[in-house]
Design a protein around this motif. Structure first.
Motif, PDB file in Angstrom:
ATOM      1  N   TRP A 207      36.312 -15.708  27.007  1.00 37.97           N
ATOM      2  CA  TRP A 207      35.277 -16.117  26.057  1.00 37.97           C
ATOM      3  C   TRP A 207      33.977 -16.426  26.778  1.00 37.97           C
ATOM      4  N   PHE A 208      34.083 -17.094  27.916  1.00 36.09           N
ATOM      5  CA  PHE A 208      32.902 -17.528  28.654  1.00 36.09           C
ATOM      6  C   PHE A 208      32.025 -16.346  29.043  1.00 36.09           C
ATOM      7  N   THR A 209      32.630 -15.248  29.461  1.00 35.34           N
ATOM      8  CA  THR A 209      31.860 -14.092  29.911  1.00 35.34           C
ATOM      9  C   THR A 209      31.563 -13.112  28.775  1.00 35.34           C
ATOM     10  N   ARG A 210      32.559 -12.858  27.914  1.00 35.28           N
ATOM     11  CA  ARG A 210      32.427 -11.770  26.949  1.00 35.28           C
ATOM     12  C   ARG A 210      31.507 -12.106  25.794  1.00 35.28           C
ATOM     13  N   PHE A 211      31.395 -13.368  25.420  1.00 33.21           N
ATOM     14  CA  PHE A 211      30.629 -13.708  24.229  1.00 33.21           C
ATOM     15  C   PHE A 211      29.298 -14.388  24.522  1.00 33.21           C
ATOM     16  N   GLU A 212      28.889 -14.342  25.778  1.00 32.10           N
ATOM     17  CA  GLU A 212      27.599 -14.935  26.095  1.00 32.10           C
ATOM     18  C   GLU A 212      26.472 -14.225  25.375  1.00 32.10           C
ATOM     19  N   GLY A 213      26.546 -12.905  25.298  1.00 34.86           N
ATOM     20  CA  GLY A 213      25.487 -12.142  24.650  1.00 34.86           C
ATOM     21  C   GLY A 213      25.339 -12.424  23.179  1.00 34.86           C
ATOM     22  N   ALA A 214      26.361 -13.046  22.583  1.00 35.62           N
ATOM     23  CA  ALA A 214      26.271 -13.400  21.170  1.00 35.62           C
ATOM     24  C   ALA A 214      25.588 -14.751  20.976  1.00 35.62           C
ATOM     25  N   GLY A 215      25.138 -15.379  22.051  1.00 40.38           N
ATOM     26  CA  GLY A 215      24.398 -16.621  21.935  1.00 40.38           C
ATOM     27  C   GLY A 215      25.209 -17.875  22.165  1.00 40.38           C
ATOM     28  N   PHE A 216      26.459 -17.739  22.617  1.00 38.40           N
ATOM     29  CA  PHE A 216      27.276 -18.927  22.867  1.00 38.40           C
ATOM     30  C   PHE A 216      26.844 -19.614  24.153  1.00 38.40           C
ATOM     31  N   ASP A 217      26.932 -20.940  24.174  1.00 36.84           N
ATOM     32  CA  ASP A 217      26.530 -21.718  25.338  1.00 36.84           C
ATOM     33  C   ASP A 217      27.547 -21.653  26.463  1.00 36.84           C
ATOM     34  N   GLY A 218      28.814 -21.446  26.151  1.00 33.37           N
ATOM     35  CA  GLY A 218      29.851 -21.460  27.165  1.00 33.37           C
ATOM     36  C   GLY A 218      31.184 -21.821  26.565  1.00 33.37           C
ATOM     37  N   VAL A 219      31.911 -22.720  27.224  1.00 31.93           N
ATOM     38  CA  VAL A 219      33.261 -23.093  26.805  1.00 31.93           C
ATOM     39  C   VAL A 219      33.414 -24.610  26.896  1.00 31.93           C
ATOM     40  N   MET A 220      34.127 -25.180  25.922  1.00 32.75           N
ATOM     41  CA  MET A 220      34.485 -26.590  25.922  1.00 32.75           C
ATOM     42  C   MET A 220      35.950 -26.742  26.326  1.00 32.75           C
ATOM     43  N   ALA A 221      36.262 -27.826  27.019  1.00 30.59           N
ATOM     44  CA  ALA A 221      37.651 -28.140  27.363  1.00 30.59           C
ATOM     45  C   ALA A 221      37.911 -29.604  27.031  1.00 30.59           C
ATOM     46  N   LYS A 222      39.057 -29.861  26.392  1.00 24.16           N
ATOM     47  CA  LYS A 222      39.395 -31.245  26.045  1.00 24.16           C
ATOM     48  C   LYS A 222      40.905 -31.449  26.135  1.00 24.16           C
ATOM     49  N   PRO A 223      41.345 -32.608  26.580  1.00 25.49           N
ATOM     50  CA  PRO A 223      42.783 -32.887  26.621  1.00 25.49           C
ATOM     51  C   PRO A 223      43.371 -32.954  25.217  1.00 25.49           C
ATOM     52  N   GLY A 224      44.595 -32.475  25.085  1.00 19.33           N
ATOM     53  CA  GLY A 224      45.244 -32.490  23.786  1.00 19.33           C
ATOM     54  C   GLY A 224      45.533 -33.876  23.253  1.00 19.33           C
TER      55      GLY A 224
END
Length: 360
Positions: A167-184
């Motif tokens: 997601w981090f690399t493939r959807f950058e061109g669609a305007g996404f800022d990056g990726v979020m990570a959170k503990p379950g």
């Protein structure tokens, strides 16, 4: 409105890291580029609150109607307001939705309707869920959100860090800022940086053509940056800021020689003299939509200094989210600071991740 979690709510925040975290129990989501929004619904009442406690309800009447149908009758949902186009998320057009005139608001609601992305559930019926682990909040959100509407989306979620990397690399061109990570097992901690965010960062050499004073009046608050287009016109592309108090004062002395006779021959002379906008060229000094009272007047500098600036991504010809000064580059000529150096990322279709409904 009478809910177990009442406005205002300060959204849970994230700490920046340089790579996707990998640890047992983590979950991952795409990082959307829009307006953070806490949606409150109590029967027919719907309120939209922003990260800075500014009500968003009046600016997005189309979302009020949509969420009245898509959300359970009594709930509080954390999410993001975005504007989806065929080529990606359009933050610049989304900013234009913050207009003071009601007639204009209603017109834009029809012409550029916004979407709502839900990613957390803070309350449901009479239950305050903020102490409930995230995995349970997410399960409940999946069970109660009606995402059959074209512009209401439940954000994707994965526990696979390899998918998150994709997601981090493939959807950058669609305007996404990056990726979020959170503990379950994470509770919802208001205004605390309890999650992690991985964002794209690059550098560019920009012309320093002016600055704004810091609100304390004792130092430089931000540097005004420019890039040349193919016709040799210098456009304002954003700012570099976030200086320490000591650095703000140092910059006053460093920039002082460039303030001498700065207006004469300045590429932004018309705006330095009148602080007005000329059609077709990006300029500094436009009023802030988030803080109309904010002083955005600026001091011109002779366009002779080049700065290396770290930025996240470009949208609409501007550095999104502002930049950070890395260093000044006395070895670079201002004329070499062109749009051509900016890295272009091919747009990725939102439908590849969110389905055909995201286009509607």
């Amino acid at each position: 409105m009478d809910l177990p979690v009442m406005p205002p709510v300060k959204p849970m925040l994230a700490k920046a890291v340089h790579e996707v975290p990998r640890a047992p129990g983590l979950t991952y989501e795409p990082k959307w580029d829009g307006f953070r929004c806490i949606a409150f619904r109590d029967g027919d009442e719907v309120e939209l609150g922003s990260r800075n406690d500014r009500p968003l309800t009046r600016y997005f009447p189309e979302l009020v109607e949509l969420l009245r149908d898509a959300l359970p009758s009594r709930c509080v949902v954390d999410g993001e307001i975005v504007l989806v186009t065929g080529s990606g998320l359009d933050f610049e057009t989304l900013q234009n939705r913050l207009h003071p005139a009601a007639s204009r608001v209603n017109k834009l609601a029809e012409e550029t309707p916004a979407s709502f992305v839900a990613f957390d559930l803070l309350a449901l019926d009479d239950r305050d869920l903020t102490e409930t682990p995230f995995t349970e909040r997410r399960r409940l959100l999946e069970s109660v959100l009606d995402d059959g509407f074209a512009r209401v989306v439940l954000t994707p979620l994965t526990s696979d860090p390899d998918v998150a990397e994709d997601w981090f690399t493939r959807f950058e061109g669609a305007g996404f800022d990056g990726v979020m990570a959170k503990p379950g097992d994470l509770p919802y901690e208001q205004d605390k940086r309890a999650m992690w965010k991985v964002k794209h960062e690059r550098t560019a050499d920009c012309v320093v053509a002016g600055f704004r004073w810091h609100k304390d009046g004792a130092g430089v608050g931000s540097l005004l940056l420019g890039l040349y287009d193919d016709d040799g016109v210098l456009h304002h592309v954003g700012v570099a800021s976030s200086f320490t108090a000591a650095r703000r004062k140092e910059l006053v002395d460093e920039l002082a020689p460039l303030r001498e006779n700065a207006v004469e021959g300045h590429p932004w002379r018309a705006w330095a003299e009148a602080q007005i906008e000329a059609a077709g060229q990006r300029i500094p000094g436009a009023q802030s939509r988030w803080a109309p009272q904010k002083d955005l007047s600026w001091e011109p500098l002779r366009a002779e200094l080049v700065a290396e600036v770290r930025y996240e991504h470009v949208q609409g010809g501007r550095l999104r989210h502002g930049g950070r000064l890395v260093r000044f580059r006395p070895d670079r000529e201002p004329a070499s600071c062109t749009y051509g150096q900016l890295e272009e990322v091919a747009p990725a279709e939102l439908t590849a991740l969110f389905g055909e409904g995201a286009r509607s």
